[in-house]
Design a protein around this motif. Sequence first.
Motif, PDB file in Angstrom:
ATOM      1  N   UNK A 189     -12.681  -1.514   7.143  1.00  0.00           N
ATOM      2  CA  UNK A 189     -12.280  -2.099   5.877  1.00  0.00           C
ATOM      3  C   UNK A 189     -11.497  -3.388   6.105  1.00  0.00           C
ATOM      4  N   UNK A 190     -11.632  -4.325   5.186  1.00  0.00           N
ATOM      5  CA  UNK A 190     -10.822  -5.538   5.251  1.00  0.00           C
ATOM      6  C   UNK A 190      -9.376  -5.247   4.884  1.00  0.00           C
ATOM      7  N   UNK A 191      -8.524  -6.248   5.014  1.00  0.00           N
ATOM      8  CA  UNK A 191      -7.111  -6.067   4.669  1.00  0.00           C
ATOM      9  C   UNK A 191      -6.784  -6.860   3.409  1.00  0.00           C
ATOM     10  N   UNK A 220     -16.486  -4.288   1.966  1.00  0.00           N
ATOM     11  CA  UNK A 220     -17.468  -5.071   2.734  1.00  0.00           C
ATOM     12  C   UNK A 220     -16.906  -5.489   4.093  1.00  0.00           C
ATOM     13  N   UNK A 221     -15.663  -5.107   4.355  1.00  0.00           N
ATOM     14  CA  UNK A 221     -15.046  -5.440   5.640  1.00  0.00           C
ATOM     15  C   UNK A 221     -14.399  -6.816   5.650  1.00  0.00           C
ATOM     16  N   UNK A 222     -14.320  -7.433   4.451  1.00  0.00           N
ATOM     17  CA  UNK A 222     -13.735  -8.775   4.379  1.00  0.00           C
ATOM     18  C   UNK A 222     -12.276  -8.702   3.952  1.00  0.00           C
ATOM     19  N   UNK A 223     -11.463  -9.606   4.507  1.00  0.00           N
ATOM     20  CA  UNK A 223     -10.076  -9.712   4.068  1.00  0.00           C
ATOM     21  C   UNK A 223     -10.037 -10.332   2.683  1.00  0.00           C
ATOM     22  N   UNK A 224      -8.981  -9.995   1.946  1.00  0.00           N
ATOM     23  CA  UNK A 224      -8.845 -10.488   0.571  1.00  0.00           C
ATOM     24  C   UNK A 224      -7.422 -10.982   0.373  1.00  0.00           C
ATOM     25  N   UNK A 225      -7.309 -12.167  -0.231  1.00  0.00           N
ATOM     26  CA  UNK A 225      -5.984 -12.685  -0.578  1.00  0.00           C
ATOM     27  C   UNK A 225      -5.766 -12.542  -2.078  1.00  0.00           C
ATOM     28  N   UNK A 226      -4.650 -11.940  -2.446  1.00  0.00           N
ATOM     29  CA  UNK A 226      -4.234 -11.903  -3.842  1.00  0.00           C
ATOM     30  C   UNK A 226      -2.975 -12.757  -3.961  1.00  0.00           C
ATOM     31  N   UNK A 227      -3.064 -13.802  -4.761  1.00  0.00           N
ATOM     32  CA  UNK A 227      -1.911 -14.656  -5.017  1.00  0.00           C
ATOM     33  C   UNK A 227      -1.168 -14.033  -6.183  1.00  0.00           C
ATOM     34  N   UNK A 228       0.081 -13.715  -5.985  1.00  0.00           N
ATOM     35  CA  UNK A 228       0.762 -12.900  -6.972  1.00  0.00           C
ATOM     36  C   UNK A 228       2.257 -13.196  -6.945  1.00  0.00           C
ATOM     37  N   UNK A 229       2.944 -13.026  -8.058  1.00  0.00           N
ATOM     38  CA  UNK A 229       4.387 -13.285  -8.038  1.00  0.00           C
ATOM     39  C   UNK A 229       5.124 -12.072  -7.460  1.00  0.00           C
ATOM     40  N   UNK A 230       6.433 -12.191  -7.313  1.00  0.00           N
ATOM     41  CA  UNK A 230       7.185 -11.132  -6.628  1.00  0.00           C
ATOM     42  C   UNK A 230       7.099  -9.802  -7.378  1.00  0.00           C
ATOM     43  N   UNK A 231       6.981  -9.888  -8.672  1.00  0.00           N
ATOM     44  CA  UNK A 231       6.869  -8.695  -9.499  1.00  0.00           C
ATOM     45  C   UNK A 231       5.507  -8.015  -9.262  1.00  0.00           C
TER      46      UNK A 231
END
Lengths: 201, 201
Positions: A3-5, A93-104
């Motif tokens: 799995x991706x991270x 799919x085994x790909x890394x994922x970036x979530x841009x998110x605020x501290x909350x």
Amino acid sequence: MNRGRLFLISGPSGSGKDTVLKGVFKKCPEIGFSISSITRPMREGEIEGEKYNFISREKFEDMIKNDELLEHNIYVGNYYGTPKAPVDKCLNEGRDMIVEVDVNGARQIRKKVKDAVSIFIMPPSLLVLKERLSGRGTENEEAVNERITEALREIAVASDYDYIVVNDILEDAVNNVISIIKADRFKTDRQSKLINDVLNN
Amino acid sequence: MNRGRLFLISGPSGSGKDTVLKGVFKKCPEIGFSISSITRPMREGEIEGEKYNFISREKFEDMIKNDELLEHNIYVGNYYGTPKAPVDKCLNEGRDMIVEVDVNGARQIRKKVKDAVSIFIMPPSLLVLKERLSGRGTENEEAVNERITEALREIAVASDYDYIVVNDILEDAVNNVISIIKADRFKTDRQSKLINDVLNN
């Protein structure tokens, strides 16, 4: 396949987080980017599905009810959230994922995704932060001060993140975020089948 | 100044661990390397203080008694160990330190140094491992088989390590170990003073 991270990336207004992320995706197009669902009206220049999916309030409240969001917030009367399904698909799919998110939002996701890795993009100094926020010249003093106060509130919880990357020289910040993402691919928890594969070949 | 990190690097005979480490130190001369204390006689070509400090049995047993070792083993009647003092000195200077150690030593050090980061260098396959170990041509079949058995025993506990790096293409393995070490420098636990520094400048 492993799995991706999921990487949570936050940074206050003035940290240059968006520019850093642009550089990361340019160099690592294999990494997925989570598109937020939001209920505020589309602004000029925005494109549906680029950074946001613009959905109705009803649709958003249904997603909350059906537990289809990793996190959500209300900001100036509008909902903002990260839908679960695209994140799951990308990671599966085994790909890394970036979530841009605020501290909350990061706080909410950490509780649900225990193995998420979080990175805080930090301005090099308060002085630079103030310069960057005033330098935009598009807002009055009061708005700038509000942004600074909010930035300070975010910086105060930076130690909740796994990593902190200072964005002083942009190229360094981009490379440092990439090194964190690449190194993570060698973590043992992501290579569960490796040992058997080695022994059986 | 922030303390350096202790990296434990293990890998079975045939993993190419020594060659990988040589590449890492060449590219990152700032990283410290722990010199083991051992009681076996010096072999031809060995230099005191290069990879080992050759010390007497009495001296070694004193070090055990005085808790001056991070780990130690007996192998074919001789002591092998990692002295604490040089590791502490290096870390206190803010420099990262690599200790090359077998799985048994890694287990001992993990208990004492909770924040040590461990990396296992893995051969790409059992087939390649066997080729590498037979290919040396300096040992008889029995000795080769013993090395293979020992390698399998080490690989079986690879999942105790934080990271696993496969050494298939040497240059990749070197770069991947370096990315792990560099990414670690951005971990929040190593940047305790950063937040205050940003806010006060």
